[in-house]
Design an enzyme around this catalytic site. Structure first.
Site, PDB file in Angstrom:
ATOM      1  N   THR A 121      26.813  47.833 -57.177  1.00  0.00           N
ATOM      2  CA  THR A 121      25.936  47.846 -58.356  1.00  0.00           C
ATOM      3  C   THR A 121      26.565  48.773 -59.395  1.00  0.00           C
ATOM      4  O   THR A 121      26.709  49.973 -59.142  1.00  0.00           O
ATOM      5  CB  THR A 121      24.534  48.354 -57.961  1.00  0.00           C
ATOM      6  OG1 THR A 121      24.031  47.503 -56.927  1.00  0.00           O
ATOM      7  CG2 THR A 121      23.593  48.353 -59.151  1.00  0.00           C
ATOM      8  N   CYS A 266      19.128  52.284 -53.194  1.00  0.00           N
ATOM      9  CA  CYS A 266      19.253  51.504 -54.434  1.00  0.00           C
ATOM     10  C   CYS A 266      18.243  51.876 -55.514  1.00  0.00           C
ATOM     11  O   CYS A 266      18.625  52.345 -56.579  1.00  0.00           O
ATOM     12  CB  CYS A 266      19.159  50.015 -54.124  1.00  0.00           C
ATOM     13  SG  CYS A 266      20.556  49.449 -53.158  1.00  0.00           S
ATOM     14  N   ARG A 334      18.696  57.390 -46.923  1.00  0.00           N
ATOM     15  CA  ARG A 334      18.983  57.842 -48.286  1.00  0.00           C
ATOM     16  C   ARG A 334      17.694  57.852 -49.116  1.00  0.00           C
ATOM     17  O   ARG A 334      16.998  56.847 -49.194  1.00  0.00           O
ATOM     18  CB  ARG A 334      20.045  56.944 -48.929  1.00  0.00           C
ATOM     19  CG  ARG A 334      21.432  57.185 -48.337  1.00  0.00           C
ATOM     20  CD  ARG A 334      22.497  56.280 -48.923  1.00  0.00           C
ATOM     21  NE  ARG A 334      22.514  54.962 -48.313  1.00  0.00           N
ATOM     22  CZ  ARG A 334      23.460  54.055 -48.519  1.00  0.00           C
ATOM     23  NH1 ARG A 334      24.459  54.328 -49.338  1.00  0.00           N
ATOM     24  NH2 ARG A 334      23.421  52.881 -47.928  1.00  0.00           N
TER      25      ARG A 334
END
Ligand SMILES: NC(=O)c1ccc[n+]([C@@H]2O[C@H](COP(=O)([O-])OP(=O)(O)OC[C@H]3O[C@@H](n4cnc5c(N)ncnc54)[C@H](O)[C@@H]3O)[C@@H](O)[C@H]2O)c1
Length: 440
Positions: A121, A266, A334
Site C-alpha cells: 500500500t 493497515c 500490530r
C-alpha cells in the site's frame, strides 16, 4: 508464468503461495535470512488459516521457492511483485524506504524485460518514484532494459487471506501499458473465472483506491463506535440501533458492529497516511482525521469502564484477558487495541492474566515485551482463576459460546467486560454475571 514476490510477510507469502497454487512458478524473496531459512525448513513464520498446507503442497510440486537472493529470483521472472512493509513514519506518512530499497535492488539485478508490480500500500505517485529509482540503477549500469511499473493494491484480510486472494471481490490494476495490462489480466484470469473482477485503471487511481477503501471501512467502524458512545449517554442500546439501521440496504450490516476500535497493520497507518497525503496537497481531510481521533479514544473505552467499576487504583486487582490479536484468525498484534487496554490497566497497578489462541508469542516477543505484571496461559479458563473480571478483547470463535457457569466459578467477582459485544444475547444477568459492554 515465472513470478518473483519480494517480501514474504502476510501479503507476500499469501500472494506468492496463491499464485503458485494456480500453476505459476513463484519465488518468494525476503531480506530476513531467518524467515527464509524457516520457510525452507517447512516452518511458516506467520499464522494464517490454510496457508501452511498450501505452502507445503506447492513446495512439493516445485512451484514455490524461497530465497534471500533477488538476482537469482529475477533470472527467469516476467513479473516481480513488491510486497514489503510500508509502516508509518515519524511524521505519520507511509515510510517508503523498503519499497524504494527493493526498487533499487531490482534496477541493480534485472537482466531482461520485467513488469514491476507495487502490491504494497503506497501513497499516490509512488509508482513514478519506483520507476525513476529502477531507471537510475539501469543508467548507472549502462544497460537499456525495458520495464513497466504497475500498481496492484491488495485487499486481502488477515484471517481469511487465502479465500480473499483465491476468490477476490476485485483485482485492481493501475497501468499505462497495454503489454503490462494484458500480462496482469492473464495472471489473474484463473482468480476471476466466475465473473470478471478485473478492474484496470490509471496508476494514480489504483494507488488511491486502496487508501479510499481502507478509509471508508475505518469510517464505518468509527461512525458506529461514536453512535455507541452516544447511545450510552442517552440510554439507547446500540445493538438494537445496529439492526435498525443495517436493514436499510443503502447502509447494510457489514462493518457497523460496535467494539473497541480498529487496529492491525493497515487501517491505523493507512488512515493516517491519507490524512498526510491530503495535507501535502493543501487539503484538510477533516472527516478522515476525525475517524482516527474517534478510534484512538475508542481503544480505551473498555479500560475506562473497568476503572469506573474498580477505581483509579487497580493495585489489588487481577484481570483475565481473552484475546490479544487485533482480530480473530491471525497472530498479528500490530496496533491491536489489546495493547492499549492492557497498558492502561497495568499503568494503574493491575495484574493481567492473558490468553490468546495464536498471538501469545507475538505479545511476549514484541508488543507487550517489557510490560510488567502480565502472565500468559494456555487455557482460557486458567486466566480467570484469581481474576476479578473477564475482559474480552478479540472475538475468536472459541470465546463465542463459553461455559458461563465455569467463568462465574473461577472469577473472584462475577464480572465480564465485553469489548466486542459478543454476549449481548446471552442474558448474563440471569446467569448471575455482571455484564459490561460497549454502547449500553
Ligand atoms: N497485512 C495485511 O493484511 C495487508 C493487506 C493489504 C495490504 N497490505 C500492505 O501490504 C504491504 C505488506 O504488508 P505485510 O503485512 O505483508 O508486511 P509484513 O511486515 O508482514 O512483511 C513485509 C516483509 O518484507 C520483508 N522485506 C523488507 N524489506 C525487504 C527487502 N528489501 N527485500 C526483501 N524483503 C524485504 C520483511 O522482512 C517482511 O518479511 C504493506 O504495504 C501493507 O500495508 C497488508
Amino acid at each position: 508464468m515465472n513470478i518473483t514476490v519480494i517480501g514474504s510477510g502476510y501479503v507476500g507469502l499469501v500472494s506468492g503461495t496463491c499464485f503458485a497454487e494456480m500453476g505459476n512458478r513463484v519465488t518468494c524473496v525476503d531480506i530476513d535470512p531467518i524467515k527464509i531459512e524457516k520457510l525452507n525448513k517447512g516452518i511458516i513464520p506467520i499464522f494464517e488459516p490454510g496457508l501452511e498446507n498450501m505452502v507445503f503442497k506447492n513446495v512439493k510440486n516445485n512451484n514455490l521457492f524461497f530465497t534471500t537472493s533477488l538476482i537469482e529470483a529475477l533470472q527467469n521472472s516476467e513479473i516481480a511483485f513488491i510486497a514489503v512493509g510500508t509502516p508509518m513514519a515519524d511524521d505519520s506518512s507511509a515510510d517508503l524506504q523498503y519499497v524504494l530499497a527493493v526498487a533499487k535492488s531490482i534496477g541493480q539485478s534485472m537482466q531482461k524485460r520485467l513488469i514491476v508490480v507495487d502490491k504494497s500500500t503506497v501513497p499516490i505517485g509512488t509508482a513514478d518514484k519506483v520507476k525513476a529509482t529502477i531507471q537510475k540503477e539501469l543508467d548507472l549500469r549502462g544497460v537499456d532494459i525495458e520495464f513497466d511499473v504497475v500498481s496492484n493494491p491488495e485487499f486481502l484480510k488477515e484471517g481469511v487471506a487465502i479465500d480473499d486472494f483465491m476468490k477476490p471481490d476485485r483485482v485492481v490494476i493501475g497501468t499505462d501499458s497495454d503489454y503490462a495490462a494484458e500480462k496482469m489480466k492473464q495472471l489473474y484470469h484463473p482468480f476471476c473465472m466466475i465473473s470478471d473482477r478485473f478492474i484496470a485503471m490509471d496508476i494514480r487511481s489504483a494507488e488511491m483506491t486502496k487508501y479510499a477503501a481502507n478509509a471508508m471501512l475505518a469510517t464505518k467502524i468509527s461512525f458506529m463506535n461514536e453512535i455507541a458512545n452516544i447511545c450510552e449517554k442517552v440510554g439507547a442500546d446500540v445493538s438494537q440501533v445496529r439492526i435498525g439501521i443495517g436493514s436499510d440496504k443503502r447502509i447494510g450490516y457489514s462493518f457497523i458492529y460496535p467494539g473497541i476500535g480498529y487496529g492491525g497493520s493497515c487501517f491505523p497507518k493507512d488512515v493516517k497516511a491519507l490524512t498526510k497525503i491530503a495535507k501535502e496537497n493543501n487539503y484538510t481531510a477533516s472527516l478522515i482525521n476525525a475517524v482516527e481521533l474517534v478510534n484512538d479514544a475508542q481503544k480505551l473505552v473498555i479500560a475506562q469502564k473497568i476503572i469506573s467499576r474498580f477505581g483509579e487504583d487497580l493495585t489489588d486487582f487481577t484481570f483475565g484477558i481473552w484475546g490479544l490479536a487485533f482480530k480473530p484468525g491471525t497472530d498479528d498484534m500490530r496496533e491491536a487495541p489489546s495493547i492499549y487496554v492492557i497498558k492502561e490497566l497495568v499503568k494503574r497497578g493491575a495484574k493481567i492474566k492473558a490468553y490468546d489462541p495464536k498471538a501469545v508469542n507475538e505479545a511476549k516477543a514484541k508488543y507487550l515485551k517489557g510490560v510488567e505484571n502480565i502472565e500468559y496461559f494456555d487455557s482460557k479458563y486458567d486466566v480467570l482463576k484469581g481474576s476479578y473480571a473477564l475482559v474480552l478483547l478479540t472475538e475468536w470463535k472459541e470465546f463465542r459460546s463459553p461455559d458461563f457457569e465455569k467463568i462465574k466459578r473461577h472469577l473472584k467477582m462475577p464480572v465480564i467486560f465485553d469489548g466486542r459485544n459478543q454476549y449481548i444475547s446471552c442474558d448474563l444477568e440471569n446467569k448471575g454475571l455482571e455484564y459490561n459492554r460497549i454502547g449500553f
